[in-house]
Write a protein that holds these residues in place. Structure first.
Motif, PDB file in Angstrom:
ATOM      1  N   ALA A 141       0.823  -1.211   0.000  1.00 13.41           N
ATOM      2  CA  ALA A 141       0.000   0.000   0.000  1.00 13.41           C
ATOM      3  C   ALA A 141       0.855   1.257   0.000  1.00 13.41           C
ATOM      4  O   ALA A 141       0.532   2.243  -0.677  1.00 13.41           O
ATOM      5  CB  ALA A 141      -0.937  -0.010   1.206  1.00 13.41           C
ATOM      6  N   MET A 142       1.940   1.245   0.758  1.00 12.61           N
ATOM      7  CA  MET A 142       2.806   2.421   0.813  1.00 12.61           C
ATOM      8  C   MET A 142       3.416   2.723  -0.555  1.00 12.61           C
ATOM      9  O   MET A 142       3.470   3.881  -0.992  1.00 12.61           O
ATOM     10  CB  MET A 142       3.901   2.220   1.868  1.00 12.61           C
ATOM     11  CG  MET A 142       3.360   2.185   3.289  1.00 12.61           C
ATOM     12  SD  MET A 142       4.613   1.826   4.562  1.00 12.61           S
ATOM     13  CE  MET A 142       5.505   3.400   4.606  1.00 12.61           C
ATOM     14  N   ILE A 143       3.845   1.675  -1.253  1.00 18.00           N
ATOM     15  CA  ILE A 143       4.419   1.876  -2.580  1.00 18.00           C
ATOM     16  C   ILE A 143       3.352   2.343  -3.562  1.00 18.00           C
ATOM     17  O   ILE A 143       3.576   3.262  -4.362  1.00 18.00           O
ATOM     18  CB  ILE A 143       5.099   0.586  -3.068  1.00 18.00           C
ATOM     19  CG1 ILE A 143       6.326   0.290  -2.195  1.00 18.00           C
ATOM     20  CG2 ILE A 143       5.492   0.689  -4.543  1.00 18.00           C
ATOM     21  CD1 ILE A 143       6.978  -1.056  -2.468  1.00 18.00           C
ATOM     22  N   ALA A 144       2.170   1.739  -3.493  1.00 12.93           N
ATOM     23  CA  ALA A 144       1.079   2.142  -4.389  1.00 12.93           C
ATOM     24  C   ALA A 144       0.689   3.593  -4.165  1.00 12.93           C
ATOM     25  O   ALA A 144       0.337   4.311  -5.105  1.00 12.93           O
ATOM     26  CB  ALA A 144      -0.122   1.229  -4.183  1.00 12.93           C
ATOM     27  N   SER A 145       0.750   4.044  -2.925  1.00 15.33           N
ATOM     28  CA  SER A 145       0.339   5.414  -2.623  1.00 15.33           C
ATOM     29  C   SER A 145       1.252   6.434  -3.282  1.00 15.33           C
ATOM     30  O   SER A 145       0.798   7.486  -3.737  1.00 15.33           O
ATOM     31  CB  SER A 145       0.306   5.652  -1.112  1.00 15.33           C
ATOM     32  OG  SER A 145       1.613   5.765  -0.568  1.00 15.33           O
ATOM     33  N   LEU A 146       2.554   6.142  -3.350  1.00 13.95           N
ATOM     34  CA  LEU A 146       3.478   7.074  -3.970  1.00 13.95           C
ATOM     35  C   LEU A 146       3.494   6.931  -5.489  1.00 13.95           C
ATOM     36  O   LEU A 146       3.839   7.877  -6.198  1.00 13.95           O
ATOM     37  CB  LEU A 146       4.886   6.899  -3.412  1.00 13.95           C
ATOM     38  CG  LEU A 146       5.075   7.259  -1.931  1.00 13.95           C
ATOM     39  CD1 LEU A 146       6.554   7.423  -1.612  1.00 13.95           C
ATOM     40  CD2 LEU A 146       4.316   8.509  -1.538  1.00 13.95           C
ATOM     41  N   ALA A 147       3.091   5.764  -5.983  1.00 17.20           N
ATOM     42  CA  ALA A 147       3.026   5.573  -7.436  1.00 17.20           C
ATOM     43  C   ALA A 147       1.980   6.490  -8.053  1.00 17.20           C
ATOM     44  O   ALA A 147       2.144   6.993  -9.161  1.00 17.20           O
ATOM     45  CB  ALA A 147       2.720   4.117  -7.765  1.00 17.20           C
ATOM     46  N   GLY A 148       0.903   6.710  -7.321  1.00 20.85           N
ATOM     47  CA  GLY A 148      -0.161   7.575  -7.836  1.00 20.85           C
ATOM     48  C   GLY A 148      -0.470   8.709  -6.895  1.00 20.85           C
ATOM     49  O   GLY A 148      -1.624   9.095  -6.716  1.00 20.85           O
ATOM     50  N   ALA A 149       0.564   9.238  -6.264  1.00 19.33           N
ATOM     51  CA  ALA A 149       0.380  10.227  -5.201  1.00 19.33           C
ATOM     52  C   ALA A 149      -0.267  11.511  -5.716  1.00 19.33           C
ATOM     53  O   ALA A 149       0.185  12.098  -6.696  1.00 19.33           O
ATOM     54  CB  ALA A 149       1.714  10.540  -4.547  1.00 19.33           C
ATOM     55  N   ALA A 150      -1.306  11.933  -5.027  1.00 19.53           N
ATOM     56  CA  ALA A 150      -1.935  13.218  -5.309  1.00 19.53           C
ATOM     57  C   ALA A 150      -1.335  14.270  -4.384  1.00 19.53           C
ATOM     58  O   ALA A 150      -0.847  13.943  -3.298  1.00 19.53           O
ATOM     59  CB  ALA A 150      -3.444  13.118  -5.080  1.00 19.53           C
ATOM     60  N   PRO A 151      -1.341  15.524  -4.777  1.00 13.59           N
ATOM     61  CA  PRO A 151      -0.774  16.570  -3.917  1.00 13.59           C
ATOM     62  C   PRO A 151      -1.497  16.649  -2.578  1.00 13.59           C
ATOM     63  O   PRO A 151      -2.693  16.366  -2.468  1.00 13.59           O
ATOM     64  CB  PRO A 151      -1.001  17.853  -4.736  1.00 13.59           C
ATOM     65  CG  PRO A 151      -1.130  17.395  -6.145  1.00 13.59           C
ATOM     66  CD  PRO A 151      -1.817  16.059  -6.067  1.00 13.59           C
ATOM     67  N   GLY A 152      -0.751  17.015  -1.539  1.00 13.02           N
ATOM     68  CA  GLY A 152      -1.340  17.196  -0.219  1.00 13.02           C
ATOM     69  C   GLY A 152      -0.984  16.084   0.742  1.00 13.02           C
ATOM     70  O   GLY A 152      -0.161  15.215   0.445  1.00 13.02           O
ATOM     71  N   THR A 153      -1.615  16.113   1.906  1.00 15.19           N
ATOM     72  CA  THR A 153      -1.397  15.112   2.950  1.00 15.19           C
ATOM     73  C   THR A 153      -2.597  14.194   3.022  1.00 15.19           C
ATOM     74  O   THR A 153      -3.742  14.663   3.085  1.00 15.19           O
ATOM     75  CB  THR A 153      -1.171  15.786   4.314  1.00 15.19           C
ATOM     76  OG1 THR A 153       0.003  16.609   4.245  1.00 15.19           O
ATOM     77  CG2 THR A 153      -0.999  14.746   5.420  1.00 15.19           C
ATOM     78  N   HIS A 154      -2.352  12.901   3.031  1.00 18.41           N
ATOM     79  CA  HIS A 154      -3.430  11.918   3.056  1.00 18.41           C
ATOM     80  C   HIS A 154      -3.158  10.898   4.151  1.00 18.41           C
ATOM     81  O   HIS A 154      -2.048  10.382   4.257  1.00 18.41           O
ATOM     82  CB  HIS A 154      -3.546  11.220   1.701  1.00 18.41           C
ATOM     83  CG  HIS A 154      -3.585  12.171   0.543  1.00 18.41           C
ATOM     84  ND1 HIS A 154      -2.471  12.462  -0.215  1.00 18.41           N
ATOM     85  CD2 HIS A 154      -4.600  12.928   0.055  1.00 18.41           C
ATOM     86  CE1 HIS A 154      -2.795  13.340  -1.142  1.00 18.41           C
ATOM     87  NE2 HIS A 154      -4.076  13.653  -1.001  1.00 18.41           N
ATOM     88  N   VAL A 155      -4.159  10.627   4.965  1.00 21.73           N
ATOM     89  CA  VAL A 155      -4.043   9.689   6.079  1.00 21.73           C
ATOM     90  C   VAL A 155      -4.816   8.422   5.740  1.00 21.73           C
ATOM     91  O   VAL A 155      -5.992   8.483   5.362  1.00 21.73           O
ATOM     92  CB  VAL A 155      -4.578  10.302   7.387  1.00 21.73           C
ATOM     93  CG1 VAL A 155      -4.514   9.273   8.520  1.00 21.73           C
ATOM     94  CG2 VAL A 155      -3.777  11.546   7.751  1.00 21.73           C
ATOM     95  N   HIS A 156      -4.161   7.269   5.860  1.00 21.86           N
ATOM     96  CA  HIS A 156      -4.758   5.992   5.496  1.00 21.86           C
ATOM     97  C   HIS A 156      -4.889   5.085   6.720  1.00 21.86           C
ATOM     98  O   HIS A 156      -3.883   4.797   7.379  1.00 21.86           O
ATOM     99  CB  HIS A 156      -3.891   5.283   4.444  1.00 21.86           C
ATOM    100  CG  HIS A 156      -3.578   6.129   3.251  1.00 21.86           C
ATOM    101  ND1 HIS A 156      -4.472   6.358   2.232  1.00 21.86           N
ATOM    102  CD2 HIS A 156      -2.444   6.821   2.924  1.00 21.86           C
ATOM    103  CE1 HIS A 156      -3.917   7.136   1.317  1.00 21.86           C
ATOM    104  NE2 HIS A 156      -2.688   7.433   1.716  1.00 21.86           N
TER     105      HIS A 156
END
Length: 220
Positions: free
Chosen positions: A194-209
């Protein structure tokens, strides 16, 4: 073609080791730099291992990278005191994140904890909350914060109390519904995915999962 570079801090821990395996297998990354006090289990592939003293870390140890993955952490029992725990979990993490940002990193994925809050009554959760707040203020284009609950997986150090809870996880998980869903356990490998996937398609800003978002990012 591999076009991205990554920095991993915490590669010898439960989540960090899974992250390292996945990063080395990911064709998008051409170089992975590991900051660690001792060598990780793997030293193959496009891996740049830098053995460092986190108490004396400076910019010379942190190269220019695109993505930062931080899973540094310990337990208060292993740390020996609240002061040492805060130094490892908060100050080391923030120092790595700040140096990487100064070196040009654009995206960061941070492993935190369910319930992290600077105003929490529990010391552990206050430290996690303070860490999130400080990392979030560093000016990354994308900051992905992960708040897992119990992590499942084989640790290099055995924790008897945690092992007992893990054994009960299949029975407890169906009971964690509604507002308790964030406390469902998840495997360290799925968190790493999940951590890798989040940066692969990272949107601007701060996101809490929390749990459900982590599971969705990890896929099936």
């Amino acid at each position: 073609m591999a076009t991205r570079t990554a920095l991993l801090a915490g590669a010898t821990g439960l989540v960090g080791a899974r992250l390292l395996d996945r990063l080395l297998a990911d064709p998008r990354y051409g170089r992975i730099t590991v900051l660690a006090r001792r060598p990780p289990a793997r030293t193959d592939g496009e891996l740049d291992v830098r053995l460092v003293d986190f108490d004396a870390l400076d910019g010379s140890s942190v190269p220019a990278v695109d993505d930062v993955y931080c899973t540094l952490g310990t337990t208060i029992k292993k740390a020996g005191s609240q002061e040492v725990f805060r130094r490892i979990d908060q100050h080391y993490t923030v120092t790595v994140a700040a140096l990487a940002r100064a070196a040009g990193a654009h995206r960061i994925a941070l492993c935190s904890s369910t319930g992290a809050d600077p105003a929490a009554r529990a010391f552990y959760l206050r430290v996690k909350g303070d860490t999130e707040r400080e990392v979030g203020a560093l000016g990354y284009g994308s900051t992905e914060i992960f708040r897992p609950s119990l992590l499942l997986g084989e640790r290099p150090d055995r924790r008897p109390a945690e092992a007992a809870v893990i054994a009960l996880a299949p029975l407890l998980t169906p009971l964690l519904v509604g507002p308790l869903r964030p406390y469902r356990p998840i495997t360290a490998d799925r968190l790493a995915a999940a951590m890798i996937a989040s940066l692969a398609g990272a949107a601007p800003g701060t996101h809490v999962h929390t749990h459900d978002a982590i599971a969705a990012l990890a896929g099936h």
